[in-house]
Design a protein around this motif. Structure first.
Motif, PDB file in Angstrom:
ATOM      1  N   ASP A  68       0.836  -1.194   0.000  1.00  0.00           N
ATOM      2  CA  ASP A  68       0.000   0.000   0.000  1.00  0.00           C
ATOM      3  C   ASP A  68       0.872   1.246   0.000  1.00  0.00           C
ATOM      4  OD1 ASP A  68      -2.452  -1.395   0.148  1.00  0.00           O
ATOM      5  OD2 ASP A  68      -2.235  -1.603   2.323  1.00  0.00           O
ATOM      6  N   ILE A  69       0.389   2.306  -0.613  1.00  0.00           N
ATOM      7  CA  ILE A  69       1.076   3.598  -0.582  1.00  0.00           C
ATOM      8  C   ILE A  69       0.791   4.232   0.766  1.00  0.00           C
ATOM      9  CG2 ILE A  69       1.202   5.919  -1.561  1.00  0.00           C
ATOM     10  CD1 ILE A  69       0.224   4.676  -4.225  1.00  0.00           C
ATOM     11  N   GLU A  70       1.843   4.583   1.491  1.00  0.00           N
ATOM     12  CA  GLU A  70       1.671   5.285   2.759  1.00  0.00           C
ATOM     13  C   GLU A  70       1.455   6.774   2.476  1.00  0.00           C
ATOM     14  OE1 GLU A  70       4.366   6.044   6.654  1.00  0.00           O
ATOM     15  OE2 GLU A  70       4.252   3.983   5.908  1.00  0.00           O
ATOM     16  N   ASP A  71       2.378   7.364   1.728  1.00  0.00           N
ATOM     17  CA  ASP A  71       2.190   8.723   1.247  1.00  0.00           C
ATOM     18  C   ASP A  71       3.141   8.998   0.100  1.00  0.00           C
ATOM     19  OD1 ASP A  71       3.557   9.969   4.332  1.00  0.00           O
ATOM     20  OD2 ASP A  71       4.693   9.514   2.551  1.00  0.00           O
ATOM     21  N   ILE A  72       2.841  10.043  -0.628  1.00  0.00           N
ATOM     22  CA  ILE A  72       3.677  10.494  -1.735  1.00  0.00           C
ATOM     23  C   ILE A  72       4.134  11.892  -1.363  1.00  0.00           C
ATOM     24  CG2 ILE A  72       3.728  11.114  -4.183  1.00  0.00           C
ATOM     25  CD1 ILE A  72       1.403   9.061  -4.562  1.00  0.00           C
ATOM     26  N   LEU A  73       5.433  12.114  -1.414  1.00  0.00           N
ATOM     27  CA  LEU A  73       6.002  13.390  -1.021  1.00  0.00           C
ATOM     28  C   LEU A  73       6.601  14.089  -2.235  1.00  0.00           C
ATOM     29  CD1 LEU A  73       7.033  15.462   1.070  1.00  0.00           C
ATOM     30  CD2 LEU A  73       9.035  13.984   1.364  1.00  0.00           C
ATOM     31  N   ILE A  74       6.231  15.345  -2.407  1.00  0.00           N
ATOM     32  CA  ILE A  74       6.808  16.178  -3.458  1.00  0.00           C
ATOM     33  C   ILE A  74       7.488  17.353  -2.757  1.00  0.00           C
ATOM     34  CG2 ILE A  74       6.329  17.623  -5.468  1.00  0.00           C
ATOM     35  CD1 ILE A  74       3.731  15.822  -5.791  1.00  0.00           C
ATOM     36  N   THR A  75       8.786  17.493  -2.972  1.00  0.00           N
ATOM     37  CA  THR A  75       9.513  18.591  -2.336  1.00  0.00           C
ATOM     38  C   THR A  75       9.849  19.641  -3.379  1.00  0.00           C
ATOM     39  OG1 THR A  75      11.635  17.451  -2.605  1.00  0.00           O
ATOM     40  CG2 THR A  75      10.495  17.117  -0.535  1.00  0.00           C
ATOM     41  N   VAL A  82       2.276  16.789   0.391  1.00  0.00           N
ATOM     42  CA  VAL A  82       2.102  15.404   0.816  1.00  0.00           C
ATOM     43  C   VAL A  82       0.736  14.912   0.355  1.00  0.00           C
ATOM     44  CG1 VAL A  82       2.071  13.799   2.769  1.00  0.00           C
ATOM     45  CG2 VAL A  82       3.531  15.829   2.864  1.00  0.00           C
ATOM     46  N   ILE A  83       0.739  13.755  -0.304  1.00  0.00           N
ATOM     47  CA  ILE A  83      -0.486  13.090  -0.753  1.00  0.00           C
ATOM     48  C   ILE A  83      -0.583  11.799   0.055  1.00  0.00           C
ATOM     49  CG2 ILE A  83      -1.667  12.006  -2.697  1.00  0.00           C
ATOM     50  CD1 ILE A  83       0.190  13.773  -4.519  1.00  0.00           C
ATOM     51  N   ARG A  84      -1.661  11.633   0.798  1.00  0.00           N
ATOM     52  CA  ARG A  84      -1.831  10.445   1.638  1.00  0.00           C
ATOM     53  C   ARG A  84      -3.159   9.770   1.321  1.00  0.00           C
ATOM     54  NH1 ARG A  84       0.596   8.202   6.032  1.00  0.00           N
ATOM     55  NH2 ARG A  84      -0.704   6.626   6.991  1.00  0.00           N
ATOM     56  N   PRO A  85      -3.121   8.568   0.724  1.00  0.00           N
ATOM     57  CA  PRO A  85      -4.359   7.840   0.441  1.00  0.00           C
ATOM     58  C   PRO A  85      -5.091   7.478   1.736  1.00  0.00           C
ATOM     59  CG  PRO A  85      -2.497   6.853  -0.704  1.00  0.00           C
ATOM     60  CD  PRO A  85      -1.938   7.857   0.251  1.00  0.00           C
ATOM     61  N   VAL A  86      -6.397   7.517   1.688  1.00  0.00           N
ATOM     62  CA  VAL A  86      -7.218   7.096   2.822  1.00  0.00           C
ATOM     63  C   VAL A  86      -7.431   5.596   2.668  1.00  0.00           C
ATOM     64  CG1 VAL A  86      -9.425   7.370   4.014  1.00  0.00           C
ATOM     65  CG2 VAL A  86      -8.318   9.365   2.967  1.00  0.00           C
ATOM     66  N   THR A  87      -7.028   4.838   3.669  1.00  0.00           N
ATOM     67  CA  THR A  87      -7.061   3.384   3.553  1.00  0.00           C
ATOM     68  C   THR A  87      -8.281   2.739   4.194  1.00  0.00           C
ATOM     69  OG1 THR A  87      -5.688   3.193   5.532  1.00  0.00           O
ATOM     70  CG2 THR A  87      -4.552   3.189   3.399  1.00  0.00           C
TER      71      THR A  87
END
Length: 123
Positions: A68-75, A82-87
């Motif tokens: 599962d994707i925990e989060d995607i970070l763009i700096t 921060v993109i965080r899928p709701v699980t």
């Protein structure tokens, strides 16, 4: 006050937050947005980050990654996104999006706080 409203306020209470959204990545529509920056159009950001989310999910599927994707970070030079899928099953198909001022944000603490918000979100 709805759970969505509480979640949005909690996201904006994170140090350095400049914009937050809860987004349906099937449609690309933001269910809620909140922000204090005129330079960040949260509707455009929501739609654009939907494409990021979809692309990452397709890539994981193509590679056979069963995690599962925990989060995607763009700096960026001046910001974190921060993109965080709701699980949880009550929020399946949604993601949290948080934009922060890099100079005021604590990334580790923000990710920890987003996890708690995500776990409590029900739409």
């Amino acid at each position: 006050m709805s759970n969505l409203d509480v979640s949005m306020k909690d996201m904006m209470a994170i140090d350095g937050a400049i914009g937050a959204a809860v987004v349906d990545y099937n449609s690309g529509m933001a269910l809620g947005t909140m922000g204090s920056s005129k330079s960040l159009d949260l509707q455009v950001a929501s739609a654009g980050n939907t494409e990021v989310m979809r692309a990452k999910m397709r890539t994981m599927e193509s590679l056979g990654i069963k995690d599962d994707i925990e989060d995607i970070l763009i700096t960026l030079n001046g910001q974190y996104h921060v993109i965080r899928p709701v699980t949880g099953r009550k929020g399946k198909g949604l993601f949290l999006y948080l934009a922060m001022d890099r100079g005021r944000a604590n990334l580790a603490l923000a990710r920890h706080q987003l996890k708690g918000i995500e776990e409590n979100l029900s739409v």
